[in-house]
Design an enzyme around this catalytic site. Structure first.
Site, PDB file in Angstrom:
ATOM      1  N   THR A 136      -3.934  20.431   1.689  1.00  0.00           N
ATOM      2  CA  THR A 136      -3.853  19.464   0.582  1.00  0.00           C
ATOM      3  C   THR A 136      -4.847  18.424   0.341  1.00  0.00           C
ATOM      4  O   THR A 136      -4.976  17.775  -0.417  1.00  0.00           O
ATOM      5  CB  THR A 136      -2.610  19.261  -0.156  1.00  0.00           C
ATOM      6  OG1 THR A 136      -2.490  18.630  -1.170  1.00  0.00           O
ATOM      7  CG2 THR A 136      -1.757  18.205   1.012  1.00  0.00           C
ATOM      8  N   GLU A 194       0.798  -1.269   0.073  1.00  0.00           N
ATOM      9  CA  GLU A 194       0.059   0.030  -0.099  1.00  0.00           C
ATOM     10  C   GLU A 194       0.863   1.130  -0.015  1.00  0.00           C
ATOM     11  O   GLU A 194       0.445   2.203  -0.494  1.00  0.00           O
ATOM     12  CB  GLU A 194      -0.916  -0.162   1.271  1.00  0.00           C
ATOM     13  CG  GLU A 194      -1.903  -1.188   1.102  1.00  0.00           C
ATOM     14  CD  GLU A 194      -2.953  -1.239  -0.109  1.00  0.00           C
ATOM     15  OE1 GLU A 194      -2.922  -0.099  -0.726  1.00  0.00           O
ATOM     16  OE2 GLU A 194      -3.439  -2.149  -0.244  1.00  0.00           O
ATOM     17  N   GLU A 225      -4.854   8.654 -14.900  1.00  0.00           N
ATOM     18  CA  GLU A 225      -3.619   9.050 -14.044  1.00  0.00           C
ATOM     19  C   GLU A 225      -2.662   9.815 -14.897  1.00  0.00           C
ATOM     20  O   GLU A 225      -2.243  10.809 -14.764  1.00  0.00           O
ATOM     21  CB  GLU A 225      -2.898   7.943 -13.668  1.00  0.00           C
ATOM     22  CG  GLU A 225      -3.669   7.178 -12.193  1.00  0.00           C
ATOM     23  CD  GLU A 225      -3.773   8.275 -11.105  1.00  0.00           C
ATOM     24  OE1 GLU A 225      -4.331   9.406 -10.773  1.00  0.00           O
ATOM     25  OE2 GLU A 225      -3.237   7.970 -10.165  1.00  0.00           O
ATOM     26  N   GLU A 275      -9.048  16.424  -7.893  1.00  0.00           N
ATOM     27  CA  GLU A 275      -8.271  17.633  -8.491  1.00  0.00           C
ATOM     28  C   GLU A 275      -9.293  18.345  -9.166  1.00  0.00           C
ATOM     29  O   GLU A 275      -9.348  19.673  -9.106  1.00  0.00           O
ATOM     30  CB  GLU A 275      -6.972  17.287  -8.926  1.00  0.00           C
ATOM     31  CG  GLU A 275      -5.766  17.110  -7.734  1.00  0.00           C
ATOM     32  CD  GLU A 275      -5.943  15.726  -7.060  1.00  0.00           C
ATOM     33  OE1 GLU A 275      -6.691  14.946  -7.681  1.00  0.00           O
ATOM     34  OE2 GLU A 275      -5.002  15.646  -6.157  1.00  0.00           O
ATOM     35  N   ASP A 289       3.390  18.711  -6.965  1.00  0.00           N
ATOM     36  CA  ASP A 289       2.167  19.403  -6.768  1.00  0.00           C
ATOM     37  C   ASP A 289       1.904  20.269  -5.538  1.00  0.00           C
ATOM     38  O   ASP A 289       1.749  21.664  -5.673  1.00  0.00           O
ATOM     39  CB  ASP A 289       0.937  18.471  -6.896  1.00  0.00           C
ATOM     40  CG  ASP A 289       0.963  17.297  -6.437  1.00  0.00           C
ATOM     41  OD1 ASP A 289       2.133  17.137  -5.361  1.00  0.00           O
ATOM     42  OD2 ASP A 289       0.147  16.413  -6.560  1.00  0.00           O
TER      43      ASP A 289
HETATM   44  C1  DMJ Z   1      -4.178  13.720  -1.853  1.00  0.00           C
HETATM   45  O1  DMJ Z   1      -4.014  12.858  -1.055  1.00  0.00           O
HETATM   46  C2  DMJ Z   1      -3.622  15.045  -1.735  1.00  0.00           C
HETATM   47  O2  DMJ Z   1      -4.488  16.038  -2.172  1.00  0.00           O
HETATM   48  C3  DMJ Z   1      -2.287  15.288  -2.399  1.00  0.00           C
HETATM   49  O3  DMJ Z   1      -1.550  16.083  -2.131  1.00  0.00           O
HETATM   50  C4  DMJ Z   1      -2.226  14.676  -3.879  1.00  0.00           C
HETATM   51  N1  DMJ Z   1      -3.525  14.385  -4.250  1.00  0.00           N
HETATM   52  C5  DMJ Z   1      -4.355  13.418  -3.386  1.00  0.00           C
HETATM   53  C6  DMJ Z   1      -5.531  12.900  -4.047  1.00  0.00           C
HETATM   54  O4  DMJ Z   1      -5.397  13.001  -5.473  1.00  0.00           O
END
Ligand code: DMJ
Length: 603
Positions: free
Chosen positions: A501, A117, A377, A398, A284
């Site tokens: 995030t 995982e 993806e 996103e 990101d």
């Molecule tokens: C999340 O776990 C967080 O936003 C991370 O920073 C990047 N994106 C994933 C979800 O897609």
């Protein structure tokens, strides 16, 4: 470099009819009330199934109706879903879960994160070198801060609003804050490197394992400031904000001559190991946290760094409003690929007010969604198709996140249409008896036995907020709650929430509740003093006029009318530490913050 979108023959796509689902009353835009209910139903279908089949494991396995630990066995889905409950208006369940978490979550354990995982989650860190993927068990990925520390902090700050009986001293103390602090402290040993950039993993009991790989992805280094600065402000311990700032600075200093950062760096030597520069996986949330950190902390330096990066990103990676991957030193294209994770970018652009560019890029990404009924993806831009082994859609948030920000900024109904398409296709493709399953392949809609915790933390939350314009999260400062803290009175809940995030909202005003910043304190003290002196003068004036005597200007040290008097009073009050203030260090502008934009009150 113009790209032609080639839509391959025989594409297995979900092209939804223009008004699939319920239209609005005028027959054009999707009806927000209808979709709010649909999103709520999605949430409870997944949430109830997690509680029934998977709790206390980290995640639900929707195809086998059971659970598994993916991140260290602290019921991650429950922590991640907590503030979504409140946003959906479920106060009683929020209260119940707070109790459950207090009794069940323990960070003082030898965490056993499964190799498999951890590997999969490692996909967020693109191009992760193979040796780093072979992470042993008993480790805790620093990526967890986003969900665990962020989720606990956000829930802590929202708990009064949710009717939880908070302890005296809240929001500067409280059980959820203590849990967040405990989890964050476990991460601190990772920052003890010669560069100050952290290792990617750490053992909860023993710290960094000897022989741990020093290669960390950029996002893994630069995604702490939002949670750690909040923690420092609430607890009074500066160490969290300090380590987060050092890591940010080191990344900034490591950028190439053309202003780009790569994907993975050696935190012992500071050498770039993977030199692909882009806005997606592995990088990101570094960019995201420069902007959000700048807004949260009103920090011009962080914003200036982002704007410099933004220039370089536009110069070297942007083509026809798509963003590609390039070599960080030369700027030559290394991968003409759009990644699903990159779809946060239009939302981020909207936060800096760049709406036109944001909309154009959003519309590019939306075409991909329409092509497949989800975002693969990886998407090869020149070929207009998926990339081998990256055809899946793990129900990421996103694009919906960007739609939510842009809809707040523009009110453009196209953004609601994306929301409608997302609800329709997620329900159609991924809904199973025990929740919502990751789509393994968007070409044939095969499913994977996984529902990542971000589905309830982010995807569902952003969808709901897109369709709920009056949600408390969208408050524009017209209402607020006044709370008494050990430092005086403080304003909370006025809006301007900063989402970490993992979509956990942080109330920016909370950062001013638990510590006194001397200058701000003095400013407000001056204002208060002026206000009271005016008031006193007015009542004296009234008395005098009533008695028809001549009015005289007030004098004396308690009524400072010249700058010198101000300074004397300031010195005096600093010495005496008189708790004069109703809200000691709350800048007035934060009351007027709306979705990251701070509006100055000019009245
Ligand atoms: C999340 O776990 C967080 O936003 C991370 O920073 C990047 N994106 C994933 C979800 O897609």
């Amino acid at each position: 470099m113009p790209f032609r979108l080639l839509v391959p023959f025989g594409l297995l796509c979900v092209l939804l009819p223009p008004h699939h689902g319920a239209p609005g009353p005028d027959g054009t835009a999707p009806d927000p009330a209808h979709y709010r209910e649909r999103v709520k139903a999605m949430f409870y279908h997944a949430y109830d199934s997690y509680l029934e089949n998977a709790f206390p494991y980290d995640e639900l396995r929707p195809l086998t109706c059971d659970g598994h630990d993916t991140w260290g066995s602290f019921s991650l889905t429950l922590i991640d879903a907590l503030d979504t409950l409140l946003i959906l208006g479920n106060v009683s369940e929020f209260q119940r879960v707070v109790e459950v978490l207090q009794d069940n979550v323990d960070f003082d354990i030898d965490v056993n994160a499964s190799v498999f995982e951890t590997n999969i989650r490692g996909e967020d860190c693109l191009l992760r070198p193979l040796e780093e993927s072979k992470i042993r068990g008993m480790q805790f990925s620093l990526q967890n801060t986003k969900g665990v520390v962020g989720g606990l902090l956000s829930a802590h700050l929202l708990s009064k609003k949710a009717g939880v009986e908070v302890e005296a001293g809240w929001p500067c103390s409280g059980p959820l804050l203590r849990m967040a602090e405990e989890a964050a402290r476990k991460l601190l040993p990772a920052f003890q490197t010669p560069t100050g950039m952290p290792y990617g993993t750490v053992n909860l009991l023993h710290g960094v394992n000897p022989g741990e790989t020093p290669v960390t992805c950029t996002a893994g280094i630069g995604t702490f400031i939002v949670e750690f600065a909040t923690l420092s402000s609430l607890t009074g311990d500066p160490v969290f904000e300090e380590v987060a700032r050092v890591a940010l600075m080191r990344l900034w200093e490591s950028r190439s001559d053309i202003g780009l950062v790569g994907n993975h760096i050696d935190v012992l030597t500071g050498k770039w190991v993977a030199q692909d520069a882009g806005i997606g996986a592995g990088v990101d949330s570094y960019f995201e946290y420069l902007v959000k950190g700048a807004i949260l902390l009103q920090d011009k330096k962080l914003m200036a760094m982002f704007l410099e990066y933004n220039k370089a990103i536009r110069n070297y990676t942007r083509f026809d409003d798509w963003y590609l991957w390039v070599q960080m030193y030369k700027g030559t294209v290394s991968m003409p690929v759009f990644q699903s994770l990159e779809a946060y970018w239009p939302g981020l652009q909207s936060l800096i007010g760049d709406i036109d560019n944001a909309m154009r890029t959003f519309l590019n990404y939306y075409t991909v969604w329409k092509q497949f009924g989800g975002l693969p993806e990886f998407y090869n831009i020149p070929q207009g198709y998926t990339v081998e082994k990256r055809e899946g859609y793990p129900l990421r948030p996103e694009l919906i996140e960007s739609a939510m920000y842009l809809y707040r900024a523009t009110g453009d109904p196209t953004l609601l249409e994306l929301g409608r398409d997302a609800v329709e296709s997620i329900e159609k493709i991924s809904k199973v008896e025990c929740g919502f399953a990751t789509i393994k392949d968007l070409r044939d809609h095969k499913l994977d036995n996984r529902m990542e915790s971000f589905f309830l933390a982010e995807t569902v939350k952003y969808l709901y907020l897109l369709f709920d314009p009056t949600n408390f999260i969208h408050n524009n400062g017209s209402t607020f709650d006044a709370v008494i803290t050990p430092y005086g009175e403080c304003i909370l809940g006025a809006g301007g929430y900063i989402f970490n995030t993992e979509a956990h909202p942080i109330d920016p005003a909370a950062l001013h509740c638990c510590r006194r910043l001397k200058e701000e304190q003095w400013e407000v003290e001056d204002l208060m003093r002026e206000f009271y002196s005016l008031k006193r003068n007015r009542s004296r004036f009234q008395k005098k006029t009533m008695s028809s005597g001549p009015w005289e200007p007030p004098a004396g040290p308690e009524t400072p009318s010249s700058p010198e008097n101000h300074d004397q009073a300031r010195e005096k009050s600093a010495k005496q530490k008189i708790p004069l203030l109703s809200c000691p260090s709350q800048p007035f502008t934060s009351k007027l913050a709306l979705l990251g934009q701070v509006f100055l009150d000019s009245s």
